[in-house]
Design a protein around this motif. Structure first.
Motif, PDB file in Angstrom:
ATOM      1  N   GLY A 216     -35.423  15.713 -53.408  1.00 51.47           N
ATOM      2  CA  GLY A 216     -34.649  16.181 -54.808  1.00 51.47           C
ATOM      3  C   GLY A 216     -35.466  16.219 -56.150  1.00 51.47           C
ATOM      4  O   GLY A 216     -35.121  16.183 -57.250  1.00 51.47           O
ATOM      5  N   LEU A 217     -36.419  16.975 -55.658  1.00 49.26           N
ATOM      6  CA  LEU A 217     -37.456  17.290 -56.677  1.00 49.26           C
ATOM      7  C   LEU A 217     -37.106  18.372 -57.096  1.00 49.26           C
ATOM      8  O   LEU A 217     -37.370  19.312 -55.625  1.00 49.26           O
ATOM      9  N   PRO A 218     -38.083  19.437 -57.814  1.00 49.79           N
ATOM     10  CA  PRO A 218     -37.606  20.727 -58.257  1.00 49.79           C
ATOM     11  C   PRO A 218     -38.956  21.554 -57.131  1.00 49.79           C
ATOM     12  O   PRO A 218     -40.112  20.727 -56.670  1.00 49.79           O
ATOM     13  N   PRO A 219     -39.012  22.508 -56.490  1.00 44.12           N
ATOM     14  CA  PRO A 219     -39.943  22.420 -55.133  1.00 44.12           C
ATOM     15  C   PRO A 219     -40.952  23.773 -55.613  1.00 44.12           C
ATOM     16  O   PRO A 219     -41.174  24.014 -57.120  1.00 44.12           O
ATOM     17  N   ARG A 220     -41.754  22.813 -55.231  1.00 43.36           N
ATOM     18  CA  ARG A 220     -43.172  24.050 -55.525  1.00 43.36           C
ATOM     19  C   ARG A 220     -43.538  25.466 -54.535  1.00 43.36           C
ATOM     20  O   ARG A 220     -42.826  24.837 -53.557  1.00 43.36           O
ATOM     21  N   SER A 221     -44.312  26.020 -54.937  1.00 50.77           N
ATOM     22  CA  SER A 221     -44.864  26.876 -53.723  1.00 50.77           C
ATOM     23  C   SER A 221     -45.251  26.517 -52.676  1.00 50.77           C
ATOM     24  O   SER A 221     -45.830  25.725 -52.896  1.00 50.77           O
TER      25      SER A 221
ATOM     26  N   GLY B  71     -32.404  19.817 -44.595  1.00 47.41           N
ATOM     27  CA  GLY B  71     -32.028  21.896 -44.414  1.00 47.41           C
ATOM     28  C   GLY B  71     -32.289  22.661 -45.074  1.00 47.41           C
ATOM     29  O   GLY B  71     -32.877  22.732 -45.975  1.00 47.41           O
ATOM     30  N   THR B  72     -31.017  23.372 -45.222  1.00 53.25           N
ATOM     31  CA  THR B  72     -30.494  24.354 -46.164  1.00 53.25           C
ATOM     32  C   THR B  72     -29.205  23.721 -47.134  1.00 53.25           C
ATOM     33  O   THR B  72     -28.908  24.495 -47.766  1.00 53.25           O
ATOM     34  N   ARG B  73     -29.306  22.627 -46.679  1.00 54.58           N
ATOM     35  CA  ARG B  73     -27.621  22.397 -46.835  1.00 54.58           C
ATOM     36  C   ARG B  73     -27.574  21.225 -47.832  1.00 54.58           C
ATOM     37  O   ARG B  73     -28.688  20.368 -48.060  1.00 54.58           O
ATOM     38  N   VAL B  74     -26.824  22.002 -49.293  1.00 54.07           N
ATOM     39  CA  VAL B  74     -26.502  20.541 -50.482  1.00 54.07           C
ATOM     40  C   VAL B  74     -26.455  19.372 -49.880  1.00 54.07           C
ATOM     41  O   VAL B  74     -25.624  19.069 -49.556  1.00 54.07           O
ATOM     42  N   ALA B  75     -27.333  18.135 -50.258  1.00 53.26           N
ATOM     43  CA  ALA B  75     -26.973  16.538 -49.541  1.00 53.26           C
ATOM     44  C   ALA B  75     -25.706  16.475 -50.555  1.00 53.26           C
ATOM     45  O   ALA B  75     -24.580  15.739 -49.792  1.00 53.26           O
ATOM     46  N   SER B  76     -25.507  16.564 -51.511  1.00 50.92           N
ATOM     47  CA  SER B  76     -24.022  16.338 -51.953  1.00 50.92           C
ATOM     48  C   SER B  76     -22.795  17.164 -51.842  1.00 50.92           C
ATOM     49  O   SER B  76     -21.946  16.794 -51.858  1.00 50.92           O
TER      50      SER B  76
ATOM     51  N   GLY C  95     -14.067  22.846 -38.584  1.00 46.76           N
ATOM     52  CA  GLY C  95     -13.895  21.070 -39.520  1.00 46.76           C
ATOM     53  C   GLY C  95     -14.456  20.531 -38.203  1.00 46.76           C
ATOM     54  O   GLY C  95     -14.044  19.320 -37.855  1.00 46.76           O
ATOM     55  N   GLU C  96     -15.954  20.915 -37.619  1.00 48.37           N
ATOM     56  CA  GLU C  96     -16.401  19.301 -36.521  1.00 48.37           C
ATOM     57  C   GLU C  96     -17.048  18.849 -38.170  1.00 48.37           C
ATOM     58  O   GLU C  96     -18.044  19.621 -38.731  1.00 48.37           O
ATOM     59  N   PRO C  97     -17.899  18.034 -37.010  1.00 47.26           N
ATOM     60  CA  PRO C  97     -18.037  17.063 -38.297  1.00 47.26           C
ATOM     61  C   PRO C  97     -19.508  17.592 -38.360  1.00 47.26           C
ATOM     62  O   PRO C  97     -20.482  18.454 -37.050  1.00 47.26           O
ATOM     63  N   VAL C  98     -19.967  17.464 -39.680  1.00 45.14           N
ATOM     64  CA  VAL C  98     -21.738  17.854 -40.124  1.00 45.14           C
ATOM     65  C   VAL C  98     -22.650  17.224 -40.455  1.00 45.14           C
ATOM     66  O   VAL C  98     -22.664  16.135 -40.196  1.00 45.14           O
ATOM     67  N   ALA C  99     -23.422  16.792 -39.836  1.00 42.43           N
ATOM     68  CA  ALA C  99     -24.935  15.986 -39.262  1.00 42.43           C
ATOM     69  C   ALA C  99     -24.877  15.523 -40.961  1.00 42.43           C
ATOM     70  O   ALA C  99     -24.625  16.004 -42.289  1.00 42.43           O
ATOM     71  N   ALA C 100     -24.510  13.672 -40.804  1.00 44.81           N
ATOM     72  CA  ALA C 100     -25.044  13.208 -41.683  1.00 44.81           C
ATOM     73  C   ALA C 100     -26.354  13.586 -42.660  1.00 44.81           C
ATOM     74  O   ALA C 100     -27.478  13.250 -41.746  1.00 44.81           O
ATOM     75  N   VAL C 101     -26.312  13.601 -44.041  1.00 42.97           N
ATOM     76  CA  VAL C 101     -27.106  13.485 -45.045  1.00 42.97           C
ATOM     77  C   VAL C 101     -28.645  12.066 -44.702  1.00 42.97           C
ATOM     78  O   VAL C 101     -28.047  11.179 -45.244  1.00 42.97           O
ATOM     79  N   ALA C 102     -29.243  12.421 -44.384  1.00 46.80           N
ATOM     80  CA  ALA C 102     -30.339  10.382 -44.183  1.00 46.80           C
ATOM     81  C   ALA C 102     -30.759  10.546 -46.044  1.00 46.80           C
ATOM     82  O   ALA C 102     -30.695  11.111 -47.138  1.00 46.80           O
TER      83      ALA C 102
END
Length: 362
Positions: free
Chosen positions: A232-237, A315-320, A355-362
């Motif tokens: 959850g930190l701002p990305p660096r290049s 990945g690309t998915r917002v965790a929340s 409606g399929e389950p999306v992998a849980a975020v660690a």
């Protein structure tokens, strides 16, 4: 469109640069129809993403690591032509070849929570109600300007890489270039033959990378950037992790004293910059090659930011919020990374919509 005048759609893609077009391609390839199942909204006036705004002296031959969009190679490009022309023409041909029907110019003002688990994408051209969102807005629209004491007193010109006009405009001027990334070094090497004097300042000593940029080096760099967004930190290049390539032109610029890095100045004065040790450099221009931040202010109503200041992404998915994917953010903020991320985001969204389950975020 429903009876409230809101367009109902399955997926909205915001942005039509490399990340947005890659995402749209994979949506199309897996059976989604443009304007029926998904829509691409782009606020730029024409095809080309941020490339259309690049300075004329950045020729295609100087572009490092421009990776082709999926399904269509960029071939026979003249390396002497401006990259803004070459890549804009390529993106335009790509949009037409795959019938992506990009809506432009459409400025997304806000994304809000809607009803029935949908998101509302608000623009002056109308509102879209969507089940999933791919945000591919990049960074070009958010140039980062550091603040330094005395900045408002400077009598010369201050501009950012985003406004860089090419080297000829600095003829006979004393130019201070701020920033240790690829843009800063490119600007310096271009400007030096025209300017009366150049001074290079950076917050940290630049790191030059010897040897080829191998796949292993790239993977290691992306992993470091990925770890930041997972926290959850701002990305660096990615270039902040990999260092600057040490090629013949850079070696010559170091030998000539053009790439002679000075520590960051402590203040700006009307006629230049100063350090606490008493040094002073006269300047007519300060060029801030200080990078960009993710252009995601339109997502603010969804309150996705973590205490660390960034958005936590798996990945690309917002965790929340599994409805939202950030493509071209953090580890996918490169041309090849955006291609892979577009494919991954679409695969995830198909599961969500089915409606399929999306992998849980660690």
């Amino acid at each position: 469109m429903n009876n409230t005048g809101v367009h109902e759609i399955e997926v909205v893609v915001i942005g039509a640069g490399q990340a947005g077009l890659s995402s749209a391609y994979h949506l199309r390839r897996t059976g989604f129809e443009p304007d029926r199942d998904f829509v691409v909204l782009d606020h730029a006036p024409s095809p080309g993403g941020a490339w259309q705004f690049r300075w004329p002296s950045l020729t295609y031959g100087k572009v490092h690591g421009m990776h082709a969009l999926p399904g269509m190679e960029l071939t026979d490009a003249d390396p002497a032509r401006p990259s803004s022309e070459v890549i804009s023409e390529y993106f335009d041909a790509y949009e037409r070849a795959f019938d992506l029907r990009v809506h432009r110019p459409v400025d997304v003002r806000a994304v809000r929570e809607g009803t029935d688990g949908r998101l509302l994408v608000e623009t002056p051209a109308g509102t879209w109600s969507t089940r999933a969102l791919i945000n591919a807005t990049g960074t070009w629209d958010r140039p980062f300007w550091p603040r330094y004491p005395g900045q408002e007193t400077f009598r010369g010109r201050q501009l950012h890489t985003a406004q860089y006009p090419g080297p000829e405009e600095f003829a006979g001027q004393r130019v201070v270039v701020v920033g240790g990334g690829a843009s800063g070094t490119q600007h310096l090497m271009e400007i030096a033959p025209y300017a009366a004097a150049t001074t290079w300042v950076t917050r940290r000593p630049p790191v030059f990378r010897e040897g080829p940029f191998t796949e292993e080096v790239g993977r290691a760099a992306v992993a470091l950037v990925d770890e930041r967004v997972r926290q959850g930190l701002p990305p660096r290049s990615v270039v902040s992790v990999t260092g600057l390539p040490l090629n013949d032109a850079v070696r010559q610029a170091i030998a000539d004293g053009v790439l002679d890095r000075q520590p960051m100045f402590d203040r700006i004065v009307p006629d230049g910059v100063e350090w606490d040790d008493g040094r002073h450099v006269d300047a007519d221009v300060i060029l801030w090659a200080t990078g960009f931040r993710a252009a995601i202010d339109h997502l603010a109503p969804l309150r996705l930011r973590e205490p660390g200041g960034g958005i936590r992404v798996e990945g690309t998915r917002v965790a929340s919020d599994p409805r939202i994917h950030l493509v071209g953010y953090g580890p996918s903020a490169s041309t090849i990374g955006a291609n892979r991320a577009g494919r991954a985001a679409v695969r995830d969204i198909r599961r969500l919509l089915a409606g399929e389950p999306v992998a849980a975020v660690a």
